[in-house]
Scaffold this active site. Structure first.
Site, mmCIF file in Angstrom:
data_model
loop_
_atom_site.group_PDB
_atom_site.id
_atom_site.type_symbol
_atom_site.label_atom_id
_atom_site.label_comp_id
_atom_site.label_asym_id
_atom_site.label_seq_id
_atom_site.Cartn_x
_atom_site.Cartn_y
_atom_site.Cartn_z
ATOM 1 N N LYS A 1 76.265 37.712 71.079
ATOM 2 C CA LYS A 1 75.614 39.029 71.098
ATOM 3 C C LYS A 1 74.778 39.223 72.369
ATOM 4 O O LYS A 1 74.695 40.327 72.904
ATOM 5 C CB LYS A 1 74.763 39.216 69.844
ATOM 6 C CG LYS A 1 75.578 39.216 68.542
ATOM 7 C CD LYS A 1 76.623 40.322 68.510
ATOM 8 C CE LYS A 1 77.296 40.456 67.165
ATOM 9 N NZ LYS A 1 78.261 41.545 67.104
ATOM 10 N N TYR B 1 76.562 32.750 67.463
ATOM 11 C CA TYR B 1 76.449 34.200 67.226
ATOM 12 C C TYR B 1 75.472 34.848 68.225
ATOM 13 O O TYR B 1 75.773 35.885 68.825
ATOM 14 C CB TYR B 1 75.979 34.414 65.787
ATOM 15 C CG TYR B 1 75.911 35.844 65.340
ATOM 16 C CD1 TYR B 1 77.076 36.528 64.962
ATOM 17 C CD2 TYR B 1 74.704 36.524 65.267
ATOM 18 C CE1 TYR B 1 77.004 37.841 64.528
ATOM 19 C CE2 TYR B 1 74.629 37.833 64.834
ATOM 20 C CZ TYR B 1 75.784 38.490 64.467
ATOM 21 O OH TYR B 1 75.721 39.797 64.047
HETATM 22 N N1 LIG Z 1 75.068 42.914 58.694
HETATM 23 C C1 LIG Z 1 74.098 42.608 59.551
HETATM 24 O O1 LIG Z 1 72.981 42.273 59.134
HETATM 25 C C2 LIG Z 1 74.335 42.705 61.029
HETATM 26 C C3 LIG Z 1 73.229 42.531 61.870
HETATM 27 C C4 LIG Z 1 73.401 42.609 63.236
HETATM 28 C C5 LIG Z 1 74.649 42.864 63.759
HETATM 29 N N2 LIG Z 1 75.715 43.021 62.939
HETATM 30 C C6 LIG Z 1 77.002 43.257 63.571
HETATM 31 O O2 LIG Z 1 77.589 44.446 63.082
HETATM 32 C C7 LIG Z 1 79.009 44.344 63.129
HETATM 33 C C8 LIG Z 1 79.578 44.672 61.771
HETATM 34 O O3 LIG Z 1 79.064 43.734 60.834
HETATM 35 P P1 LIG Z 1 79.089 43.935 59.248
HETATM 36 O O4 LIG Z 1 77.789 43.455 58.748
HETATM 37 O O5 LIG Z 1 79.573 45.286 58.914
HETATM 38 O O6 LIG Z 1 80.180 42.815 58.876
HETATM 39 P P2 LIG Z 1 81.345 42.773 57.805
HETATM 40 O O7 LIG Z 1 81.675 41.335 57.663
HETATM 41 O O8 LIG Z 1 80.980 43.557 56.599
HETATM 42 O O9 LIG Z 1 82.526 43.534 58.553
HETATM 43 C C9 LIG Z 1 83.116 42.995 59.702
HETATM 44 C C10 LIG Z 1 84.290 43.840 60.138
HETATM 45 O O10 LIG Z 1 84.896 43.207 61.259
HETATM 46 C C11 LIG Z 1 86.282 43.030 61.019
HETATM 47 N N3 LIG Z 1 86.804 41.851 61.686
HETATM 48 C C12 LIG Z 1 86.307 40.597 61.679
HETATM 49 N N4 LIG Z 1 87.112 39.786 62.399
HETATM 50 C C13 LIG Z 1 88.127 40.562 62.884
HETATM 51 C C14 LIG Z 1 89.264 40.304 63.689
HETATM 52 N N5 LIG Z 1 89.536 39.079 64.162
HETATM 53 N N6 LIG Z 1 90.081 41.338 63.971
HETATM 54 C C15 LIG Z 1 89.824 42.585 63.493
HETATM 55 N N7 LIG Z 1 88.774 42.885 62.732
HETATM 56 C C16 LIG Z 1 87.924 41.875 62.421
HETATM 57 C C17 LIG Z 1 86.399 42.919 59.491
HETATM 58 O O11 LIG Z 1 87.717 43.233 59.085
HETATM 59 C C18 LIG Z 1 85.363 43.946 59.048
HETATM 60 O O12 LIG Z 1 85.926 45.236 59.097
HETATM 61 C C19 LIG Z 1 79.327 42.917 63.593
HETATM 62 O O13 LIG Z 1 79.579 42.904 64.966
HETATM 63 C C20 LIG Z 1 78.036 42.183 63.299
HETATM 64 O O14 LIG Z 1 77.877 41.057 64.120
HETATM 65 C C21 LIG Z 1 75.583 42.946 61.582
#
Ligand SMILES: NC(=O)c1ccc[n+]([C@@H]2O[C@H](COP(=O)([O-])OP(=O)(O)OC[C@H]3O[C@@H](n4cnc5c(N)ncnc54)[C@H](O)[C@@H]3O)[C@@H](O)[C@H]2O)c1
Length: 244
Positions: free
Chosen positions: A156, A152
């Protein structure tokens, strides 16, 4: 200056839930047409209904023909594309010594390669836009690294480096390319983390709380707007002070 994105078209990946959903809602509330991309049609339908001027596009971002079709459908529907938000992301956490190649490949494909595909395929309509924006959702893990997240963090960190390269390439066309690096945000992704680890992580955050998806969406809204017309190649860290 009020943020007004009327007449602009945005495409948001991973818009069905969590951070992507809030980004899609915020861009829609600012007046943009929003193409909401994800794999879950039912959830996408709810987001689109809430926005109004939006379409749902079922697409697995790891599949190049589906990425191509998603961009095409957006341009056919709205006549162009101005704002691309690469937000879809997954985790497959494991200690490096135990990490399977498949866990590495899945995370690098969805989090990094898919963003490359969208940026490449969407570059033609973005180059035609007078206010082109690419916003990549990275993570503090891509800056600091994290236990159990070699895959991961690499995805990133790679996304941040790709953002800066693209910012240089697109600068002559005035397309702003930036990243937002969230800290620990309350979504389905973070709900998978062991409660003891969550407690420890929150204790290490100066704000002593997790962030909310809407707090990430606000940074994206700024970068998507005219307020950010001279901002490119940057990483806005939204993390309650976690990574400073
Ligand atoms: N939640 C956190 O603490 C956090 C921290 C840092 C970064 N992020 C980043 O933020 C972004 C969103 O994360 P989140 O926490 O909302 O996650 P989440 O798991 O709630 O949502 C992820 C989204 O990505 C979509 N997705 C995943 N694989 C896919 C694919 N192969 N094709 C199409 N869509 C796909 C899912 O359908 C969903 O809509 C991600 O890139 C994640 O790495 C999240």
């Amino acid at each position: 200056m009020v943020i007004d994105l009327t007449g602009r078209t945005a495409l948001v990946t991973g818009a069905s839930r969590g951070i992507g959903r809030e980004i899609a809602l915020a861009l829609g509330a600012a007046g943009a047409n929003v193409a909401c991309v994800a794999t879950n049609e039912t959830l996408l339908g709810e987001v689109v209904a809430k926005i109004g001027k939006a379409i749902a596009i079922k697409c697995d971002v790891s599949k190049p023909p589906e990425v191509e079709a998603a961009v095409q459908k957006t341009v056919q529907t709205y006549g162009g594309l101005d704002i691309l938000v690469n937000n879809a992301g997954v985790t497959r956490d494991n200690l490096l010594i135990r990490m399977k190649e498949e866990e590495w490949d899945t995370v690098l494909t969805v989090n990094l390669k898919a963003a490359f595909l969208f940026m490449k395929i969407a570059s033609r309509p973005l180059l035609k836009s007078k206010c082109g924006r690419i916003i990549n959702i990275a993570s503090v893990a891509g800056i600091m690294g994290n236990l159990g997240q070699a895959n991961y963090s690499a995805s990133k960190g790679g996304l941040i480096a790709m953002t800066k390269s693209a910012a240089r390439e697109y600068a002559s066309r005035a397309i702003c390319v930036n990243a937002v690096a969230p800290g620990f945000i309350r979504t389905d992704m973070s709900a998978k983390v062991d409660p003891a680890v969550v407690e420890q992580a929150v204790a290490a955050i100066p704000f002593k709380r997790m962030g909310e998806p809407a707090e990430i969406a606000r940074a994206v809204l700024f970068l998507a707007s005219d307020l950010a017309s001279y901002v490119t190649g940057q990483v806005i860290v939204v993390d309650g002070g976690m990574a400073m």
